[in-house]
Design a protein around this motif. Structure first.
Motif, PDB file in Angstrom:
ATOM      1  N   SER A 177       8.409   8.451   0.574  1.00 45.09           N
ATOM      2  CA  SER A 177       7.099   8.616  -0.066  1.00 45.09           C
ATOM      3  C   SER A 177       7.072   7.844  -1.378  1.00 45.09           C
ATOM      4  O   SER A 177       8.005   7.917  -2.168  1.00 45.09           O
ATOM      5  CB  SER A 177       6.823  10.096  -0.343  1.00 45.09           C
ATOM      6  N   GLY A 178       6.014   7.122  -1.594  1.00 43.47           N
ATOM      7  CA  GLY A 178       5.884   6.351  -2.829  1.00 43.47           C
ATOM      8  C   GLY A 178       6.445   4.955  -2.703  1.00 43.47           C
ATOM      9  O   GLY A 178       6.103   4.071  -3.481  1.00 43.47           O
ATOM     10  N   VAL A 179       7.348   4.739  -1.742  1.00 38.15           N
ATOM     11  CA  VAL A 179       7.993   3.434  -1.578  1.00 38.15           C
ATOM     12  C   VAL A 179       7.469   2.748  -0.318  1.00 38.15           C
ATOM     13  O   VAL A 179       7.219   1.551  -0.309  1.00 38.15           O
ATOM     14  CB  VAL A 179       9.528   3.591  -1.492  1.00 38.15           C
ATOM     15  N   TRP A 180       7.327   3.515   0.730  1.00 37.57           N
ATOM     16  CA  TRP A 180       6.858   2.946   1.998  1.00 37.57           C
ATOM     17  C   TRP A 180       5.331   2.885   2.009  1.00 37.57           C
ATOM     18  O   TRP A 180       4.655   3.610   1.287  1.00 37.57           O
ATOM     19  CB  TRP A 180       7.317   3.794   3.184  1.00 37.57           C
ATOM     20  N   THR A 181       4.836   2.035   2.908  1.00 36.28           N
ATOM     21  CA  THR A 181       3.396   2.006   3.145  1.00 36.28           C
ATOM     22  C   THR A 181       2.930   3.395   3.570  1.00 36.28           C
ATOM     23  O   THR A 181       3.610   4.066   4.347  1.00 36.28           O
ATOM     24  CB  THR A 181       3.080   1.000   4.269  1.00 36.28           C
ATOM     25  N   ASP A 182       1.812   3.813   3.021  1.00 37.21           N
ATOM     26  CA  ASP A 182       1.335   5.163   3.321  1.00 37.21           C
ATOM     27  C   ASP A 182      -0.113   5.065   3.805  1.00 37.21           C
ATOM     28  O   ASP A 182      -0.980   4.579   3.092  1.00 37.21           O
ATOM     29  CB  ASP A 182       1.410   6.023   2.048  1.00 37.21           C
ATOM     30  N   ARG A 186       0.845  -1.207   0.000  1.00 37.57           N
ATOM     31  CA  ARG A 186       0.000   0.000   0.000  1.00 37.57           C
ATOM     32  C   ARG A 186       0.875   1.249   0.000  1.00 37.57           C
ATOM     33  O   ARG A 186       0.636   2.196   0.752  1.00 37.57           O
ATOM     34  CB  ARG A 186      -0.905   0.021   1.229  1.00 37.57           C
ATOM     35  N   ALA A 187       1.891   1.216  -0.832  1.00 42.49           N
ATOM     36  CA  ALA A 187       2.811   2.362  -0.887  1.00 42.49           C
ATOM     37  C   ALA A 187       2.180   3.497  -1.683  1.00 42.49           C
ATOM     38  O   ALA A 187       1.519   3.265  -2.695  1.00 42.49           O
ATOM     39  CB  ALA A 187       4.130   1.940  -1.533  1.00 42.49           C
ATOM     40  N   ALA A 188       2.379   4.696  -1.219  1.00 44.21           N
ATOM     41  CA  ALA A 188       1.872   5.886  -1.910  1.00 44.21           C
ATOM     42  C   ALA A 188       2.626   7.095  -1.360  1.00 44.21           C
ATOM     43  O   ALA A 188       3.451   6.959  -0.450  1.00 44.21           O
ATOM     44  CB  ALA A 188       0.372   6.040  -1.688  1.00 44.21           C
ATOM     45  N   ALA A 189       2.354   8.232  -1.944  1.00 44.75           N
ATOM     46  CA  ALA A 189       2.998   9.469  -1.475  1.00 44.75           C
ATOM     47  C   ALA A 189       1.910  10.509  -1.244  1.00 44.75           C
ATOM     48  O   ALA A 189       1.071  10.734  -2.116  1.00 44.75           O
ATOM     49  CB  ALA A 189       3.996   9.961  -2.519  1.00 44.75           C
ATOM     50  N   ARG A 190       1.915  11.106  -0.084  1.00 38.85           N
ATOM     51  CA  ARG A 190       0.942  12.148   0.240  1.00 38.85           C
ATOM     52  C   ARG A 190       1.717  13.448   0.464  1.00 38.85           C
ATOM     53  O   ARG A 190       2.626  13.498   1.289  1.00 38.85           O
ATOM     54  CB  ARG A 190       0.167  11.762   1.486  1.00 38.85           C
TER      55      ARG A 190
END
Lengths: 530, 52
Positions: free
Chosen positions: A260-265, A188-192
């Protein structure tokens, strides 16, 4: 008579000339014709090899640069930022340019080979030299045949080789792209963006030259690396680029948090009217979550120093029972890094003043609500008229309970239509319905059957006029959990009304890495799909 | 025009090497005995014509 003599002389002359030509053809041209053909074919083949293989290196062969990626050699660029200014991969465009140059130079060389023949077409020269010309013509034919056969074979070989290489290259790129996407989806990686609250699964990455690459996935610009316009390599896939390049928001171009974008967010906005207890719930829940993470050998830390200071102050205010009113100017985001073993994640909580949830139009600018996979709606029991009538018997009670200014359903009804209008996938969003201020409520007779159990909380809400909220929440959201929390005492994970419960439930559903639950309280959910 | 970058030069060089390699292998593996045997009468004929 002189005319007759002249005619005889002319016939004799022509006969002698034709005889000489025939002798030349028979004794000189014909015996060597076979050798001429052999030598011509070999020369033509060698010449074709040299001309074709040197064509890509010629100075006048077009070179596709990083500025040509929007040109005719490529399909239309995707909408938005378009195609990044990076050197296109050789197989994506330059190979076709080079093959074209090879064919063009081959044709040009053949044309140049035959052009001297034009001089021989002069009638007088042709009349005098046609026997020799036949030898030359034969040689040219042989050279041409050798060159054409070799040229076609070389071009076929080159085109086949490049097509196969492009197929393998494309398949490798798609495989790498898919693996990267699957790995990030699993986490569930994303960048906020903490500035504009834009959420993306594909952040940009800036090269050392300053140019931001908005799509680092394997593509026509490269499978393993994209080569920036400046010549520096940029690793492909978000997972690799994120290791040593700072992520950027594709919307506002601000630098995002590392990872961001790589780790679970996990993003958890908290909705509720003014004075419902949203801020208290966030700080108490985060503090409880931090304690549990630390007890499990992990960490939960605010990313920036200002956030850490705000977190410390917030926790102190919650413990002291005097939380400052949240400013209505702008929503406040708090970003924390959560680590557990080798897994890392970013946890965003968003707190906005209750005024911003009072009407549909007021929620318009709450961008942090977009694409939040998890949400909390805070229910202040003292804002339920039935409860308020029975419990709040005077100014002292009201001062202690500080009831929310609007009933619980107001924030919900103002926010959910906005989410739908902005295309939010509520059927993929989890909602925690949190009844707060439990420490002030549970001792009253009206809360006699209210226990920190999801079914009990849900039943209590339905029994006290909140059945519409319950029905709407279970209709709109993917999964709904019900919790009874006291932010004032619930910053300990072991507390009966711990604020950890809703946060942990949502965090786990968002794949946040957490240690096994230590609390005796079993956190469950109602309304989850089977 | 700016010179091509290293990756373009490398791919072009690889292309040339590939073609030359295929040509060499083709020459190496060609059935020369059969070709010479097939051409022999023709070459003999050429020789006879030259020394006629």
């Amino acid at each position: 008579m002189p005319q007759v003599a002249l005619a005889v002389l002319a016939v004799l002359g022509i006969t002698a000339y034709l005889g000489l030509c025939a002798a030349f053809l028979w004794f000189v041209v014909w015996p060597f014709a076979g050798w001429l053909v052999l030598v011509g074919v070999v020369l033509g083949a060698l010449g074709a090899l040299v001309v074709l293989l040197s064509a890509p290196f010629a100075a006048d062969t077009d070179l596709l640069t990083a500025d040509d990626v929007d040109g005719p050699w490529f399909p239309p660029a995707p909408p938005g930022h378009g195609r990044d200014r990076a050197w296109p991969h050789y197989l994506a465009g330059q190979a076709r340019v080079d093959v074209g140059a090879m064919a063009r130079r081959g044709r040009g060389a053949l044309g140049a080979l035959w052009s001297p023949l034009g001089g021989l077409l002069n009638p007088r020269a042709w009349l005098a030299l046609w026997p020799l010309g036949i030898a030359g013509f034969l040689l040219l034919l042989a050279v041409t045949a050798g060159a054409v056969v070799t040229g076609v074979a070389v071009l076929a070989l080159v085109v086949t080789g490049l097509a196969l290489a492009a197929l393998v290259w494309g398949a490798a790129g798609r495989l790498l792209r898919t693996v990267d996407a699957l790995l990030r989806r699993r986490n569930r990686a994303a960048a906020r963006c903490p500035y504009c609250f834009w959420r993306t699964t594909l952040p940009g990455y800036a090269c050392a030259c300053g140019l931001v690459h908005h799509d680092v996935r394997p593509s026509r610009l490269g499978v393993l690396v994209h080569r920036c316009r400046c010549g520096r390599p940029m690793p492909t896939t978000v997972s690799r680029a994120g290791r040593d390049h700072a992520p950027r928001c594709p919307q506002c171009d601000e630098v995002l948090e590392d990872g961001s974008g790589v780790w679970t967010d996990v993003s958890i906005p908290v909705l509720g009217p003014v004075s419902a207890g949203k801020t208290s719930l966030i700080y108490a829940g985060l503090e409880a979550l931090r304690r549990q993470a630390v007890a499990g050998g992990g960490t939960l830390e605010p990313r920036r120093e200002a956030d850490a200071e705000r977190f410390r102050e917030g926790v102190e205010q919650v413990r002291a029972g005097r939380v400052a009113k949240t400013e209505a100017a702008a929503p406040v985001g708090l970003v924390c890094t959560v680590t557990q073993g080798r897994r890392r994640a970013l946890l965003h909580t968003f707190d906005a003043a209750g005024e911003l949830f009072s009407t549909r139009s007021a929620t318009e600018d709450l961008r942090f609500l977009d694409e939040a996979g998890q949400m909390i709606v805070v229910v202040d029991p003292f804002s339920i008229p039935e409860v308020a009538d029975e419990v709040l018997r005077g100014p002292a009670d009201e001062a202690e309970a500080a009831p929310a200014v609007d009933p619980p359903e107001v924030a919900y009804e103002a926010t959910v239509p906005r989410l739908r209008d902005f295309g939010a996938r509520l059927d993929r969003t989890d909602l925690a319905v949190v009844v707060v201020k439990a420490d002030l409520l549970v001792d009253h007779p009206i809360a006699a059957d209210l226990r920190p159990d999801p079914l009990a909380v849900r039943r209590w809400l339905c029994d006290h006029g909140q059945d519409q909220l319950v029905v709407a929440a279970e209709r709109d959201f993917a999964a709904v959990g019900y919790f009874l929390v006291s932010s004032h005492t619930g910053w300990e994970p072991e507390d009966r009304h711990t604020a950890l419960a809703p946060l942990r439930w949502l965090a786990e559903r968002g794949r946040l890495p957490l240690p096994p639950a230590r609390t005796a309280l079993t956190v469950g959910a109602v309304g989850e799909p089977a | 025009m700016s010179p091509p970058p290293a990756h373009v030069r490398a791919f072009r060089a690889a292309l040339v090497v590939l073609v030359l390699l295929v040509v060499l292998v083709a020459l190496w593996q060609a059935p020369w005995d059969g070709i010479v045997a097939a051409l022999d009468p023709w070459v003999d004929g050429l020789r006879r014509q030259v020394y006629l």
